[in-house]
Design an enzyme around this catalytic site. Structure first.
Site, PDB file in Angstrom:
ATOM      1  N   HIS A 167       0.838  -1.223   0.000  1.00 50.18           N
ATOM      2  CA  HIS A 167       0.000   0.000   0.000  1.00 50.18           C
ATOM      3  C   HIS A 167       0.865   1.263   0.000  1.00 50.18           C
ATOM      4  CE1 HIS A 167      -3.895  -2.072   0.892  1.00 50.18           C
ATOM      5  NE2 HIS A 167      -3.096  -2.953   1.470  1.00 50.18           N
ATOM      6  N   ASN A 209     -10.167  -2.883   2.632  1.00 50.64           N
ATOM      7  CA  ASN A 209      -9.909  -2.880   1.194  1.00 50.64           C
ATOM      8  C   ASN A 209     -11.219  -2.699   0.447  1.00 50.64           C
ATOM      9  OD1 ASN A 209      -7.140  -3.312   1.270  1.00 50.64           O
ATOM     10  ND2 ASN A 209      -7.273  -5.524   1.002  1.00 50.64           N
ATOM     11  N   HIS A 231      -3.656   1.088  12.160  1.00 54.32           N
ATOM     12  CA  HIS A 231      -3.436  -0.152  12.905  1.00 54.32           C
ATOM     13  C   HIS A 231      -4.797  -0.763  13.254  1.00 54.32           C
ATOM     14  CE1 HIS A 231      -2.205  -3.072  15.703  1.00 54.32           C
ATOM     15  NE2 HIS A 231      -2.210  -2.350  16.795  1.00 54.32           N
TER      16      HIS A 231
HETATM   17 FE1  HDD Z   1      -2.415  -4.742   5.589  1.00 50.55          FE
HETATM   18  C1  HDD Z   1      -0.943  -1.741   5.180  1.00 50.55           C
HETATM   19  C2  HDD Z   1      -5.400  -3.468   4.412  1.00 50.55           C
HETATM   20  C3  HDD Z   1      -3.803  -7.885   5.623  1.00 50.55           C
HETATM   21  C4  HDD Z   1       0.350  -5.919   7.082  1.00 50.55           C
HETATM   22  N1  HDD Z   1      -3.045  -2.965   4.912  1.00 50.55           N
HETATM   23  C5  HDD Z   1      -2.290  -1.832   4.835  1.00 50.55           C
HETATM   24  C6  HDD Z   1      -3.083  -0.750   4.353  1.00 50.55           C
HETATM   25  C7  HDD Z   1      -4.335  -1.239   4.130  1.00 50.55           C
HETATM   26  C8  HDD Z   1      -4.315  -2.637   4.488  1.00 50.55           C
HETATM   27  C9  HDD Z   1      -5.525  -0.480   3.610  1.00 50.55           C
HETATM   28  C10 HDD Z   1      -2.587   0.656   4.111  1.00 50.55           C
HETATM   29  C11 HDD Z   1      -2.816   1.514   5.310  1.00 50.55           C
HETATM   30  C12 HDD Z   1      -2.413   2.925   5.002  1.00 50.55           C
HETATM   31  O1  HDD Z   1      -3.064   3.543   4.147  1.00 50.55           O
HETATM   32  O2  HDD Z   1      -1.449   3.383   5.617  1.00 50.55           O
HETATM   33  N2  HDD Z   1      -4.212  -5.534   5.049  1.00 50.55           N
HETATM   34  C13 HDD Z   1      -5.328  -4.828   4.683  1.00 50.55           C
HETATM   35  C14 HDD Z   1      -6.463  -5.722   4.618  1.00 50.55           C
HETATM   36  C15 HDD Z   1      -6.010  -6.961   4.945  1.00 50.55           C
HETATM   37  C16 HDD Z   1      -4.599  -6.842   5.236  1.00 50.55           C
HETATM   38  C17 HDD Z   1      -7.874  -5.313   4.263  1.00 50.55           C
HETATM   39  C18 HDD Z   1      -6.755  -8.247   5.051  1.00 50.55           C
HETATM   40  C19 HDD Z   1      -7.987  -8.321   5.422  1.00 50.55           C
HETATM   41  N3  HDD Z   1      -1.827  -6.579   6.196  1.00 50.55           N
HETATM   42  C20 HDD Z   1      -2.550  -7.735   6.168  1.00 50.55           C
HETATM   43  C21 HDD Z   1      -1.825  -8.783   6.832  1.00 50.55           C
HETATM   44  C22 HDD Z   1      -0.649  -8.225   7.276  1.00 50.55           C
HETATM   45  C23 HDD Z   1      -0.665  -6.846   6.859  1.00 50.55           C
HETATM   46  C24 HDD Z   1      -2.308 -10.208   7.007  1.00 50.55           C
HETATM   47  C25 HDD Z   1       0.485  -8.848   8.037  1.00 50.55           C
HETATM   48  C26 HDD Z   1       0.314  -9.778   8.933  1.00 50.55           C
HETATM   49  N4  HDD Z   1      -0.580  -3.990   5.979  1.00 50.55           N
HETATM   50  C27 HDD Z   1       0.401  -4.644   6.637  1.00 50.55           C
HETATM   51  C28 HDD Z   1       1.623  -3.792   6.908  1.00 50.55           C
HETATM   52  C29 HDD Z   1       1.173  -2.418   6.327  1.00 50.55           C
HETATM   53  C30 HDD Z   1      -0.202  -2.725   5.757  1.00 50.55           C
HETATM   54  C31 HDD Z   1       2.910  -4.341   6.403  1.00 50.55           C
HETATM   55  C32 HDD Z   1       2.124  -1.728   5.375  1.00 50.55           C
HETATM   56  C33 HDD Z   1       2.180  -0.301   5.800  1.00 50.55           C
HETATM   57  C34 HDD Z   1       1.464  -0.252   7.047  1.00 50.55           C
HETATM   58  O3  HDD Z   1       0.999  -1.492   7.359  1.00 50.55           O
HETATM   59  O4  HDD Z   1       1.302   0.720   7.741  1.00 50.55           O
HETATM   60  O5  HDD Z   1       1.850  -3.723   8.262  1.00 50.55           O
END
Ligand code: HDD
Length: 687
Positions: free
Chosen positions: A76, A149, A340
């Site tokens: 993202h 999402n 978060h």
């Molecule tokens: Fe995630 C970012 C949505 C599963 C780990 N995620 C991130 C963002 C969105 C989502 C919208 C961007 C937030 C922003 O605008 O700063 N993610 C989802 C959805 C998931 C999902 C809807 C499943 C239902 N994500 C998911 C899993 C993991 C992560 C299973 C790890 C265990 N996601 C992350 C991250 C991010 C992230 C690596 C990257 C940047 C951040 O968090 O701040 O931690």
């Protein structure tokens, strides 16, 4: 009008005001506040001599510049934010004690960040991908983050597989290609070998993955969460956003062209809509399942690869979010915002969905390296609007000046402050769910059906949506080099739908194993199709093709009708010189054929006037513009004498083609054109 005076002020906005800096009329200084006398020349030993070490101004400026990037998000990375507010329709007391869901007169400030998943920070907006839809509610009880999402299900069922999914999706490590695209071997290798992805891959190949606008897509919290009311009663809940403008998509060819013509298409669309006062609105829906009904479904409600069909678990619309202010500074707000899923308020709790459980760890963890330390909650965009007190201290970039002698609990020296709050005082108490079991690394048997809902989704699509999905599979797999992976995916699709598998196989030279057991699901969920969505003319962009000699008495009232319908007409011509009508009117030109393209518009109209028409006919660009718009199924309109240009573009009569008759009333014609544009796309057209 100034943004800050146009939108409604709220507590978050007032808080941010303390951090805003305006340089208007100010003298330049160093970061130490020293006035700078010259910002053009480094301090040298002689005009042609070497730069001196003592040039503190040069060193400070250069050092700051050398460090002004931060790591982009792991996923993202490309995103764009906006501010707004949320209001609940009626008290939700029966279901949750969350304070921001009780009083319809309270406007809770929000910041939303939309994003794509795969691409790097500067990548194009219109790629095929899920879109992030993350909302931070600045409530009186602390920040609540709904990090969703635009697709209601996820690729994997357990968070431990997230790094694998992302490694497969991102550009391949040996050559760092392709950027912002899932059309490559490692991604499809992952899909074929992890068949829990079957449902989401159907969504990812559907039109949902190429939205027309962030303002025209749904949002989903995906996981099952829990609502808890004052009495401590818990209920399972899913959250979803429904856009007031309906759910609309681009066509794939258009999405690809847009990635070159305007890689910022979605960002620009959101920014401009808010600047124009066309504030995007989304209703918040909830689907609720009573705890005693947890096992009454043919899917496990803890499985994030499953949705709750709206026809079985109805959506209750409980409030509305309005985005009414653009950010002031993209780095400070969009880039520094930290979401978060674990940021919750009393009345909202988690379920044991194993994907959600893992997310509860990952988000805070990732901010430590992305935002450089444990104090990212102090950044203006992340601060709650309510006070926050605890014994956490120090660390990189600490901004708070905590007074007093003690920084521990319990204590006597500070009368035990800050002290925990009782539940009645708003203290967060986790829902007391009874849990027992053996320590085990295993997936529940109830998570093992990967194909039923993939088939449900397929069954719910209209013919044209099915065609788009088929083409998307052919495109993506057509880019895969490994014949083995291609075949594996076709085999996987056969387990969803044999006809789809045959169509895809035919397009990529693979074969179908007829012995595969296809999913037996025959029912559908009409709510999953986009074709039945809300269709409005509001905020639609119309290209007005015109030249000197246009018919002003015909065009001016037409433009007024479009504006009254909430549409945005923009004039496209060969040069930017204002156009002259034969009766002395003038028309400002917004774009030339060189600077714009049909893919930037929702509909096209050719102005009347024989001279204007002849000039448009002489150069070929107008016909090409129309031809392409027609091939993307857009509404096309022409004043009667301009119909000749449609012919030269090979556009005959057909759905969504509106040509004014000489005798027709102007209002009747403009109504017909507006209705055609509101339709979004005319799929029944032969192109
Ligand atoms: Fe995630 C970012 C949505 C599963 C780990 N995620 C991130 C963002 C969105 C989502 C919208 C961007 C937030 C922003 O605008 O700063 N993610 C989802 C959805 C998931 C999902 C809807 C499943 C239902 N994500 C998911 C899993 C993991 C992560 C299973 C790890 C265990 N996601 C992350 C991250 C991010 C992230 C690596 C990257 C940047 C951040 O968090 O701040 O931690």
């Amino acid at each position: 009008m100034n943004q800050l005076t146009k939108h409604s002020k709220n507590s978050k906005d007032e808080q941010l005001e303390a951090y805003r800096v305006d340089d208007t009329g100010k003298k330049m200084t160093t970061n130490q506040g020293l006035r700078v006398s010259d910002d053009e020349h480094s301090l040298k030993a002689g005009v042609r001599g070497p730069t001196l070490m003592e040039d503190f101004h040069f060193r400070e400026k250069m050092t700051h510049f050398d460090h002004e990037r931060i790591p982009e998000r792991i996923v993202h990375a490309m995103g764009y934010g906006a501010h707004g507010y949320f209001q609940v329709y009626e008290p939700m007391k029966e279901f949750t004690k969350a304070k921001f869901l009780q009083d319809p007169s309270v406007k809770t400030p929000v910041f939303v960040r939309f994003s794509t998943v795969a691409g790097s920070r500067g990548s194009g907006d219109t790629v095929r991908d899920a879109r992030g839809f993350a909302t931070k509610f600045y409530t009186e009880e602390g920040n609540y983050d709904l990090v969703g999402n635009n697709i209601p299900v996820f690729f994997i069922q357990d968070a431990i597989k997230f790094p694998d999914l992302v490694h497969a999706l991102k550009p391949e490590p040996h050559n760092e290609m392709p950027q912002a695209s899932s059309a490559h071997d490692t991604f499809w290798d992952f899909i074929a070998n992890n068949q829990e992805s079957a449902h989401m891959i159907m969504w990812a190949m559907s039109d949902r993955a190429i939205p027309r606008s962030y303002r025209m897509m749904e949002g989903f919290g995906v996981h099952t969460f829990r609502f808890v009311n004052e009495e401590g009663k818990g209920r399972f809940v899913k959250f979803l956003w429904k856009p007031k403008l309906g759910v609309h998509s681009l066509v794939w060819d258009e999405a690809q062209k847009l990635a070159g013509k305007d890689p910022d298409f979605h960002r620009r669309d959101l920014y401009e809509a808010i600047e124009n006062g066309d504030y995007p609105e989304y209703e918040l829906g909830v689907q609720i399942i009573e705890e005693e009904n947890e096992f009454n479904f043919d899917f496990d409600i803890l499985d994030p690869t499953k949705l709750w069909p709206e026809e079985i678990v109805p959506v209750k619309l409980i409030g509305k979010m309005t985005l009414d202010r653009n950010q002031d500074n993209v780095f400070a707000e969009t880039e520094q915002v930290a979401f978060h899923p674990g940021s919750v308020v009393p009345g909202i709790d988690f379920s044991n969905d194993p994907l959600l459980q893992g997310r509860l760890f990952s988000y805070t963890d990732t901010q430590l390296s992305r935002l450089g330390g444990p104090n990212f909650h102090e950044l203006p965009i992340n601060r709650p609007v309510c006070p926050f007190h605890n014994n956490q201290r120090d660390g990189m970039h600490r901004m708070t000046i905590n007074r007093g002698q003690t920084a521990y609990h319990k204590n006597s020296l500070a009368q035990n402050d800050p002290r925990p709050a009782a539940e009645e005082e708003g203290g967060y108490v986790h829902y007391q769910e009874k849990v027992e079991g053996s320590k085990i690394r295993q997936r529940s048997e109830s998570f093992k059906d990967h194909f039923s809902q993939a088939k449900l989704f397929w069954n719910s699509m209209t013919e044209i949506e099915k065609q788009h999905i088929t083409t998307a599979f052919r495109f993506e797999l057509g880019k895969v080099k490994s014949k083995y992976v291609q075949q594996q995916v076709v085999d996987m699709i056969s387990a969803i739908d044999m006809n789809l598998a045959e169509e895809v196989a035919a397009g990529i030279g693979a074969s179908v194993n007829k012995d595969t057991a296809e999913s037996g699901v025959t029912n559908s969920s009409p709510a999953l199709s986009q074709e039945k969505t809300i269709k409005l003319p509001d905020t639609r962009k119309v290209a007005i093709l015109a030249e000197d000699g246009y018919n002003a008495s015909q065009l001016n009232p037409f433009l007024s009708s479009l504006e009254e319908a909430g549409m945005t007409p923009e004039v496209v011509s060969h040069t930017l010189s204002p156009l002259k009508s034969d009766d002395g009117h003038q028309l400002e030109v917004d774009h030339t054929f060189l600077t714009s393209d049909s893919v930037l518009f929702d509909a096209i109209y050719v102005a009347g006037g024989t001279k204007s028409r002849d000039l448009l006919l002489q150069k070929k660009e107008a016909a090409a513009f129309l031809k392409e718009g027609f091939s993307h199924f857009k509404a096309i309109g022409a004043a009667y004498e301009a119909a000749e240009i449609l012919e030269s573009a090979g556009i005959g009569n057909g759905s969504g083609v509106v040509v004014a008759e000489a005798s027709e009333k102007a209002a009747t014609f403009s109504d017909a054109f507006i209705a055609a544009a509101a339709e979004h796309r005319h799929w029944d057209r032969e192109v």
